[in-house]
Design an enzyme around this catalytic site. Structure first.
Site, short mmCIF file in Angstrom:
data_model
loop_
_atom_site.label_atom_id
_atom_site.label_comp_id
_atom_site.label_asym_id
_atom_site.label_seq_id
_atom_site.Cartn_x
_atom_site.Cartn_y
_atom_site.Cartn_z
N HIS A 10 0.83 -1.21 0.00
CA HIS A 10 0.00 0.00 0.00
C HIS A 10 0.87 1.26 0.00
CE1 HIS A 10 -3.14 2.64 2.22
NE2 HIS A 10 -3.50 2.56 0.96
N HIS A 52 -0.86 11.54 -1.84
CA HIS A 52 -2.23 11.17 -1.50
C HIS A 52 -3.12 12.36 -1.18
CE1 HIS A 52 -5.53 9.88 1.19
NE2 HIS A 52 -5.53 8.77 0.45
#
Length: 247
Positions: A10, A52
């Site tokens: 991830h 992100h």
């Protein structure tokens, strides 16, 4: 309907390195991961960068929005010191740099299109075009390609129009009741969801419908085994130290 690796790191390196950095990719690789998930949005100059949050401050030192700065300016910001002093000076990488590293190391990519508010169409199209250009030879040779994914339906539609040869995954928190209709309309290969919102019956229905099924973010070996037993095709994890890439 899932020709891709089963277990992904991830944001590059899970919880062992600053997320969405080249250092994270190196960390994931050191743990045997040759498949990663990361996020891409646009800098102010339209260059895709790997980060992100649309705002600075959590993982990137500074203030304002990612879209306030050029890719070069973001590359000079510190995206690593928040995680640990040994990562100080790790900048926000461009998508081009991350793709080049992954190609050189033969790391497969789940590329999440992460538009800043109001830039869904522009981001979806730009990321799809960039991916198509980076992988022109692989497309011509019929090799395994990265997968584009997004929560944004507008971004997915723009990506489809810009580079229809690239497969896409539709990200949701929980699988909606009308998932089959929407997935067909979007022309996606897979559905991606929060593993805590998934049930065995829904997993079975998605697989019976001919779609791939991917989950985020699975951090215990026990849960990983359970989901795989349900028919889940793949998942990403933060705990690359607990879950082996080859399980």
């Amino acid at each position: 309907m899932w020709p891709y690796p089963r277990i992904l790191a991830h944001r590059g390196g899970g919880t062992l390195a600053p997320e969405n950095t080249l250092a994270a990719l190196r960390c994931g690789l050191a743990y045997g991961y040759r498949a990663v998930e990361f996020d891409v949005m646009l800098a102010s100059d339209g260059v895709p960068v790997v980060v992100h949050d649309p705002e600075l401050g959590r993982t990137v030192a500074g203030s304002g929005h990612v879209s306030d700065y050029t890719a070069d300016e973001l590359g000079g910001m510190d995206a690593g010191a928040w995680f640990g002093p040994e990562f100080a000076g790790e900048g926000v990488p461009t998508f081009a740099a991350v793709a080049a590293y992954c190609k050189a190391q033969r790391i497969w990519m789940n590329i999440e299109i992460k538009p800043a508010p109001g830039s869904d169409v522009a981001t979806g199209a730009a990321v799809a075009r960039a991916t198509r250009d980076y992988f022109a030879k692989e497309i011509a040779d019929g090799e395994l390609l990265p997968l584009l994914s997004s929560f944004s339906i507008d971004a997915l539609q723009a990506a489809r129009q810009a580079a229809p040869e690239l497969a896409r995954g539709w990200l949701v928190e929980a699988i909606p009741a009308d998932w089959a209709r929407q997935a067909k309309e979007l022309g996606v290969l897979a559905l991606h969801c929060d593993h805590t919102q998934l049930t065995p019956d829904v997993a079975r229905a998605i697989k019976d419908g001919g779609y791939g099924l991917f989950c985020y973010t699975v951090n215990t070996p026990e849960r990983a085994s359970e989901l795989l037993a349900w028919g889940v095709d793949g998942f990403c994890t933060d705990r690359i130290d607990l879950i082996k890439a080859t399980e």
